[in-house]
Write a protein that holds these residues in place. Structure first.
Motif, mmCIF file in Angstrom:
data_model
loop_
_atom_site.group_PDB
_atom_site.id
_atom_site.type_symbol
_atom_site.label_atom_id
_atom_site.label_comp_id
_atom_site.label_asym_id
_atom_site.label_seq_id
_atom_site.Cartn_x
_atom_site.Cartn_y
_atom_site.Cartn_z
ATOM 1 N N GLN A 39 0.833 -1.201 0.000
ATOM 2 C CA GLN A 39 0.000 0.000 0.000
ATOM 3 C C GLN A 39 0.873 1.258 0.000
ATOM 4 O O GLN A 39 0.554 2.244 -0.654
ATOM 5 C CB GLN A 39 -0.933 -0.007 1.220
ATOM 6 N N ASP A 55 0.592 4.454 -2.516
ATOM 7 C CA ASP A 55 0.429 5.822 -2.032
ATOM 8 C C ASP A 55 1.518 6.722 -2.600
ATOM 9 O O ASP A 55 1.258 7.840 -3.035
ATOM 10 C CB ASP A 55 0.473 5.850 -0.499
ATOM 11 N N LYS A 67 1.156 9.806 -5.277
ATOM 12 C CA LYS A 67 1.607 11.148 -4.940
ATOM 13 C C LYS A 67 2.587 11.682 -5.993
ATOM 14 O O LYS A 67 2.437 12.775 -6.508
ATOM 15 C CB LYS A 67 2.282 11.104 -3.557
#
Ligand SMILES: Cc1cc2nc3c(=O)[nH]c(=O)nc-3n(C[C@H](O)[C@H](O)[C@H](O)COP(=O)(O)O)c2cc1C
Ligand code: SF4
Ligand code: SF4
Ligand code: FES
Ligand code: FES
Lengths: 167, 597
Positions: free
Chosen positions: A102, A106, A110
């Motif tokens: 995860q 993320d 970003k």
């Protein structure tokens, strides 16, 4: 791949991809349950399911467009929109999740400013989450195109992306 | 036939291929040519050896030298030293196989010692794209025996005697299923192989198809003879390109050898197999959904009855079994049902393949006799938990299963014992978790998966999983309450009772089983607003330990939101209201003064 089409009739390009797909459609006219194999062929050839081509399928296999859309939208493997130049797939299988996949998603999200399942504005990257890629020994695993990156941390991501960004 | 003094087996399983094992294979071919020994050394690409953690893996026979984590740059040395001069490159050997300078056989290592390979017997042994190798290892012997010496009833009897139960998750007795399908009267019947492998963290079926595709073809043909079908379908995930490719090659070769097609072995039995690709819907692993998908529709489940044995594909009686179930059949026929039944336990016969993953030293694929304990699998075969961490839980059964704790480690692995403890055998995923894994987060992970994969046909599953996920989201964000835990239990029970298919009926299991065994952890989240494992971001706080801080200001310069302030050379402080919990400061502190709790 280098696609050189011959122009024998006044600039009227022969579309190799279309020819290939037409052949597969023809072969599946009499196959029971032939729609899904045809959609697979189109997806693999074009990278998504272009509406024009689906219209041909509808006519040739005599299946209403509504039904084709129904089937195509049910399966996550099929895409109705074109994808980015590089497809990034992060494994969100259990083994990879437990090892922090995860965090990779993320960070990618970003860095690229894009949501999972979406393509960057410049059309360069599509970010996807997938299931076990069968390489749990390398968890967490990420694949860009065909290249597999294993045992990586979020901090490796900027450098990996660089390989593709300038290309 | 050519004689080779040495054989180099290069793993061509997905794990090793992902770390470039096919380039290593090419390099071996090149180097062997350079030394002019290409007529003495055979180089074979095989399926997965099981110890994927150590990939890319290369084994050199006759010594059985197990080279691990081989790099392309190592190949030159292995060829020059080992193959030319006969001196194994000890530096690259799997350390467990070296014993005072002598190479131990693989079967003596912790990883392989307790394994017993029936379904995986050819994986990592033969070249999966060469039918002759399969035949050399007793391949198609079972089919010959069946077609020339046995009646369909005798075949079914043998399978019943073996006690084999379905390996796809349900555990239904295979022989009985064959018998029911054989008894259905119809002008046309079908045999289907379920290779949709839905568990998001497992790869048993994939490895069998990649390592030994003919065993599945042979078993399906035997099944066709037993139930009276002449057409088979393999429904395999499109996301498994290597497996699909090897199946295609295998089907082509089998047809060329007359082992598929018309009049097999000169008998009047004919059988052929088609491949159908799945398209990324987990629910299509459910048998009625799978058949809807083969028929070209949206893959949604139908109510049962009718069962596939009565009315399946195109409303014809259909036998559907899992890949691993089929892979056991040829050996059962060759060696007899009693031989198989002598392994395992009273109610769970034979062996089971597991994909070991997560926080475990030897990630990979193992096949063990039923009845072995979780402890033996995790500690002896799996090598325990890496980095000196503490074992917390093991998850079996994937999104339909549950978690077991340290107190269950001595439980024998059997269908019924695992179910009784609130987990299940499942298809073979086995994920180990350590003290750094948050059980609430894991439960949320599985529920997010099933919510996403619910086909939406029935409301309890579609809406219920969504509600449960919303509650879990609240909990990991620190906004949960004690009542939420009761609500989760209540909802879970309702979804289980009211859903149409196995997906909905089992979706709440990961939540219910963690609530049962790890309630403390849930309570820590909702009452103390803490995540004991330090996973749930919203519940973490970054703080600077005053005594350790030397006031170097490195962290403050790193913080994107200027949440850290202080005077150089005196302790710094983090303003919790400003901190966005990005973690950037944590790694930067040279004195390890910043902690995340
Ligand atoms: C949601 C759901 C997913 C399933 N996924 C699979 C799968 O990926 N592979 C499989 O073999 N069986 C799967 N099954 C079980 C099949 O419905 C069926 O029971 C099985 O293929 C029968 O074969 P067996 O008796 O050899 O196990 C699934 C069932 C459900 C309800
Ligand atoms: S239980 Fe869920 S997956 Fe199964 S039929 Fe109902 S909505 Fe679909
Ligand atoms: S975690 Fe990020 S935002 Fe919070 S103090 Fe550290 S650097 Fe600043
Ligand atoms: S779970 Fe990611 S490769 Fe298996
Ligand atoms: S893929 Fe090579 S050992 Fe498993």
């Amino acid at each position: 791949m280098n696609q050189q089409n011959c122009c024998c009739c006044g600039g009227n390009h022969v579309d190799e991809r279309l020819e290939k797909v037409m052949k597969v459609i023809e072969e599946h006219k009499t196959v029971k349950g032939g729609l899904i194999p045809v959609l697979h062929e189109i997806q693999d050839t074009y990278g998504y399911l272009p509406e024009d081509i689906l219209k041909i399928v509808s006519k040739e296999l005599d299946i209403p467009m509504a039904e084709i859309f129904g089937v195509a939208s049910f399966y996550s493997y099929f895409s109705l929109e074109p994808k980015g130049e590089h497809i990034i797939r992060v494994c969100l299988g259990t083994a990879c999740y437990v090892k922090g996949a995860q965090g990779l998603i993320d960070r990618l999200s970003k860095e690229l400013n894009v949501e999972v399942g979406k393509t960057t504005e410049d059309g360069k990257f599509t970010l996807e989450a997938t299931r076990c890629l069968g390489a749990c020994g390398l968890a967490p695993v990420m694949v860009i195109g065909e290249k597999v990156y294993g045992r990586i941390t979020p901090d490796d991501i900027p450098n990996i992306l660089k390989e593709y960004q300038d290309k | 036939m050519a004689f080779y003094r040495s054989q180099v087996l290069v793993c061509g399983g997905t794990g090793c291929t992902s770390s470039d094992s096919m380039k290593i294979l090419e390099k071996f071919k090149e180097e062997v040519k350079k030394h002019n020994i290409e007529n003495e050394i055979e180089i074979v690409r095989t399926g997965c050896f099981g110890l994927c953690e150590l990939g890319p893996v290369v084994i050199v026979y006759p010594e059985g030298a197990f080279y691990s984590r081989v790099q392309i740059a190592d190949v030159e040395e292995i060829v020059a030293e080992h193959l030319v001069k006969g001196r194994p490159v000890t530096r690259l050997l799997y350390t467990e196989t070296i014993d005072e300078g002598r190479i131990k056989s693989l079967n003596e290592t912790g990883f392989y010692k307790k394994q017993e390979r029936i379904a995986l017997r050819n994986c990592g042994v033969i070249d999966p794209e060469n039918i002759d190798e399969y035949i050399a290892f007793d391949g198609y012997k079972a089919l010959a025996k069946v077609l020339t010496t046995m009646t369909p009833e005798q075949v079914i009897e043998e399978v019943k005697k073996s006690g084999l139960r379905g390996r796809g998750g349900g555990g239904f007795p295979t022989g009985l299923k064959w018998e029911l399908t054989a008894k259905s009267k119809a002008d046309q019947k079908y045999v289907v192989c379920n290779a949709d492998e839905g568990d998001p963290g497992a790869f048993m079926d994939r490895s069998i198809l990649e390592g030994d595709p003919h065993s599945v073809l042979e078993a399906m043909t035997i099944a066709g003879y037993a139930i009276g079908a002449n057409q088979g379908y393999i429904y395999v995930r499109a996301e498994y390109p290597i497996a699909v490719q090897r199946l295609k090659v295998a089907i082509k070769q089998a047809r060329e050898y007359g082992l598929l097609g018309k009049n097999i072995f000169g008998t009047d039995f004919s059988f052929d197999i088609e491949i159908r690709l799945g398209a990324g819907a987990f629910v299509c692993g459910e048998e009625t959904a799978l058949m809807n998908s083969i028929e070209g529709r949206r893959g949604m489940p139908n109510p049962k009855p009718p069962f596939p044995a009565q009315s399946g594909l195109w409303e014809k009686p259909t036998l559907i079994n899992n890949v691993e179930t089929y892979a056991n059949i040829p050996q059962i026929i060759v060696r007899g049902g009693e031989w198989f039944a002598s392994k395992g336990t009273e109610k769970s016969k034979g062996t089971k393949v597991f994909a070991l993953g997560g926080k475990i030293t030897n990630t990979g694929l193992v096949e063990v006799p039923m009845g072995i304990t979780l402890r033996e699998v995790i500690y002896e075969i799996g090598g325990g938990i890496p980095n000196g961490k503490k074992f917390k839980a093991v998850q079996t059964g994937g999104p339909s299963g549950g978690c077991l704790t340290a107190e269950h480690l001595d439980t024998p692995i059997e269908y019924d014992t695992l179910t009784a403890l609130g987990s299940m055998m499942g298809s073979g995923g086995m994920i180990v978790m350590d003290e750094d894994t948050c059980m609430v987060d894991v439960a949320r992970f599985y529920l997010d998966f099933t919510r996403d994969e619910s086909c939406g046909k029935c409301t309890p599953c579609r809406i219920g999983t969504k509600r449960m996920l919303e509650i879990l989201d609240r909990i990991v964000e620190g906004k949960g309450t004690l009542e939420d835990l009761d609500k989760l239990e209540e909802l879970g029970k309702q979804i289980k009772a009211a859903s149409l298919c196995g997906l909905g009926q089992t979706a709440p299991n990961p939540v219910l089983s963690t609530l049962k065994h790890f309630r403390d952890e849930y309570i820590a989240h909702v009452v103390d607003k803490k995540c004991p494992a330090g996973v749930c971001q919203a519940l973490l706080q970054y703080t600077i330990i005053e005594e350790k801080c030397k006031g170097c200001s490195l962290c403050a310069r790193q913080c994107p939101v200027n949440a850290i302030s202080g005077q150089v050379k005196s302790p710094f402080k983090i303003d919790q209201d400003k901190c966005i919990k990005c973690g950037a400061c944590l790694d930067k502190c040279p004195f390890k003064a910043i902690v995340k709790k």
